[in-house]
Design a protein around this motif. Structure first.
Motif, PDB file in Angstrom:
ATOM      1  N   ALA A   1     -15.639   9.642 -54.249  1.00 20.83           N
ATOM      2  CA  ALA A   1     -17.127   9.491 -54.687  1.00 20.83           C
ATOM      3  C   ALA A   1     -18.103   9.061 -53.365  1.00 20.83           C
ATOM      4  CB  ALA A   1     -17.380   8.318 -55.445  1.00 20.83           C
ATOM      5  N   THR A   2     -17.149   8.493 -52.356  1.00 15.60           N
ATOM      6  CA  THR A   2     -17.722   8.102 -50.906  1.00 15.60           C
ATOM      7  C   THR A   2     -17.376   9.103 -50.021  1.00 15.60           C
ATOM      8  OG1 THR A   2     -15.684   6.916 -50.222  1.00 15.60           O
ATOM      9  CG2 THR A   2     -17.454   5.697 -51.264  1.00 15.60           C
ATOM     10  N   GLY A   3     -17.101  10.478 -50.461  1.00 16.03           N
ATOM     11  CA  GLY A   3     -16.649  11.410 -49.356  1.00 16.03           C
ATOM     12  C   GLY A   3     -15.588  11.116 -48.580  1.00 16.03           C
ATOM     13  N   GLY A   4     -14.700  10.156 -49.007  1.00 15.17           N
ATOM     14  CA  GLY A   4     -13.316   9.958 -48.355  1.00 15.17           C
ATOM     15  C   GLY A   4     -13.767   9.009 -47.164  1.00 15.17           C
ATOM     16  N   ALA A   5     -15.019   8.260 -46.946  1.00 14.36           N
ATOM     17  CA  ALA A   5     -15.447   7.519 -45.912  1.00 14.36           C
ATOM     18  C   ALA A   5     -14.766   6.213 -45.972  1.00 14.36           C
ATOM     19  CB  ALA A   5     -17.144   7.627 -45.891  1.00 14.36           C
ATOM     20  N   VAL A   6     -14.535   5.617 -47.293  1.00 12.21           N
ATOM     21  CA  VAL A   6     -13.828   4.239 -47.257  1.00 12.21           C
ATOM     22  C   VAL A   6     -12.749   4.196 -48.070  1.00 12.21           C
ATOM     23  CG1 VAL A   6     -16.256   3.086 -47.031  1.00 12.21           C
ATOM     24  CG2 VAL A   6     -15.489   3.721 -49.090  1.00 12.21           C
ATOM     25  N   GLU A   7     -11.863   3.034 -47.814  1.00 17.06           N
ATOM     26  CA  GLU A   7     -10.714   2.820 -48.373  1.00 17.06           C
ATOM     27  C   GLU A   7     -11.183   1.500 -49.348  1.00 17.06           C
ATOM     28  OE1 GLU A   7      -6.571   3.272 -49.275  1.00 17.06           O
ATOM     29  OE2 GLU A   7      -7.712   4.520 -47.914  1.00 17.06           O
ATOM     30  N   PRO A   8     -11.386   1.729 -50.594  1.00 18.60           N
ATOM     31  CA  PRO A   8     -11.852   0.829 -51.306  1.00 18.60           C
ATOM     32  C   PRO A   8     -10.892  -0.706 -51.480  1.00 18.60           C
ATOM     33  CG  PRO A   8     -11.958   2.785 -52.516  1.00 18.60           C
ATOM     34  CD  PRO A   8     -11.074   2.989 -51.406  1.00 18.60           C
ATOM     35  N   GLN A   9     -11.661  -1.703 -51.416  1.00 23.14           N
ATOM     36  CA  GLN A   9     -10.975  -2.963 -51.362  1.00 23.14           C
ATOM     37  C   GLN A   9     -10.908  -3.386 -52.782  1.00 23.14           C
ATOM     38  OE1 GLN A   9     -13.013  -4.791 -47.981  1.00 23.14           O
ATOM     39  NE2 GLN A   9     -10.951  -5.310 -47.262  1.00 23.14           N
ATOM     40  N   VAL A  10     -12.040  -3.389 -53.295  1.00 24.86           N
ATOM     41  CA  VAL A  10     -12.515  -3.829 -54.845  1.00 24.86           C
ATOM     42  C   VAL A  10     -13.647  -2.846 -55.572  1.00 24.86           C
ATOM     43  CG1 VAL A  10     -13.467  -5.514 -56.288  1.00 24.86           C
ATOM     44  CG2 VAL A  10     -11.916  -6.329 -54.234  1.00 24.86           C
ATOM     45  N   LEU A  11     -13.077  -2.242 -56.332  1.00 25.73           N
ATOM     46  CA  LEU A  11     -13.986  -1.268 -57.368  1.00 25.73           C
ATOM     47  C   LEU A  11     -14.257  -2.094 -58.627  1.00 25.73           C
ATOM     48  CD1 LEU A  11     -15.168   1.471 -58.143  1.00 25.73           C
ATOM     49  CD2 LEU A  11     -13.019   1.931 -59.361  1.00 25.73           C
ATOM     50  N   VAL A  12     -15.590  -2.242 -58.877  1.00 26.10           N
ATOM     51  CA  VAL A  12     -16.029  -3.129 -59.948  1.00 26.10           C
ATOM     52  C   VAL A  12     -16.583  -1.699 -60.980  1.00 26.10           C
ATOM     53  CG1 VAL A  12     -17.729  -4.525 -60.782  1.00 26.10           C
ATOM     54  CG2 VAL A  12     -16.693  -4.969 -58.737  1.00 26.10           C
ATOM     55  N   THR A  13     -15.971  -1.735 -62.282  1.00 27.13           N
ATOM     56  CA  THR A  13     -16.359  -0.997 -63.134  1.00 27.13           C
ATOM     57  C   THR A  13     -17.289  -1.539 -64.194  1.00 27.13           C
ATOM     58  OG1 THR A  13     -14.472   0.305 -62.561  1.00 27.13           O
ATOM     59  CG2 THR A  13     -15.811   0.826 -64.870  1.00 27.13           C
ATOM     60  N   ILE A  14     -18.333  -0.972 -64.518  1.00 30.93           N
ATOM     61  CA  ILE A  14     -19.270  -1.502 -65.535  1.00 30.93           C
ATOM     62  C   ILE A  14     -19.092  -0.814 -66.878  1.00 30.93           C
ATOM     63  CG2 ILE A  14     -21.489  -2.344 -66.131  1.00 30.93           C
ATOM     64  CD1 ILE A  14     -22.008  -2.410 -62.883  1.00 30.93           C
ATOM     65  N   THR A  15     -18.691  -1.506 -67.748  1.00 30.26           N
ATOM     66  CA  THR A  15     -18.775  -0.867 -68.956  1.00 30.26           C
ATOM     67  C   THR A  15     -19.833  -1.309 -70.049  1.00 30.26           C
ATOM     68  OG1 THR A  15     -17.197  -2.615 -70.144  1.00 30.26           O
ATOM     69  CG2 THR A  15     -16.279  -0.375 -68.804  1.00 30.26           C
TER      70      THR A  15
END
Length: 177
Positions: free
Chosen positions: A66-80
């Motif tokens: 989703a970031t075009g490979g620009a970042v290595e995610p540390q924490v992804l918050v998914t909202i449901t």
């Protein structure tokens, strides 16, 4: 005096219904082991879920894409969203109201993360089926409606309202958020 349990959260919730739930897919975070967590709003704590590591990695890989490979995610918050909590009262405008509340939550998360010197980024994609499997939810009752990245700013990148854009500019791969 309502037909449901009202909640008090630090962001808008139509009728205090609290239909939004937060799940964290953690890759790297000081003091928190890698894993998938559910935020227990009533107890203000994280609860580790029994989630396959492959699902956690797939959620994080989706954030990388989703970031075009620009970042290595540390924490992804998914909202449901637990749709039934809204639908009985708001009927035809329930989903639109939920998405507006997700936007208000994004704003709150941006403000708090920026004030803390973190690099925040709301994402515009996600895998509903993967999220439901990873979180142990039934997608027709509780489905993902938003994703948000949180991470540390690299050394030398100043905090401020454009923290994520500065992180992307400092990376080797151009991207937009």
């Amino acid at each position: 005096g309502v037909a449901y349990t009202a909640v008090d959260r630090p962001y808008p919730a139509g009728g205090s219904m609290g239909e939004l739930e937060l799940y964290l897919s953690v890759a790297r975070c000081d003091g928190l082991a890698a894993g998938v967590y559910h935020y227990d709003a009533a107890g203000h704590r994280l609860r580790l879920l029994d989630t396959a590591d492959a699902d956690r990695r797939a959620l994080l890989a989706g954030a990388v894409a989703a970031t075009g490979g620009a970042v290595e995610p540390q924490v992804l918050v998914t909202i449901t969203a637990r749709f039934a909590r809204m639908a009985w009262k708001y009927s035809g405008i329930a989903y639109a109201t939920t998405l507006k509340q997700v936007g208000a939550l994004y704003q709150t998360m941006y403000l708090v993360a920026t004030a803390m010197g973190l690099a925040p980024c709301g994402l515009g994609s996600g895998d509903t089926a993967l999220a439901a499997r990873a979180f142990g939810t039934e997608w027709t009752a509780e489905s993902s409606v938003g994703e948000f990245l949180l991470g540390s700013r690299p050394a030398g990148v100043a905090a401020g309202p454009h923290a994520f854009a500065d992180v992307v500019r400092s990376s080797r791969v151009p991207a937009r958020c």
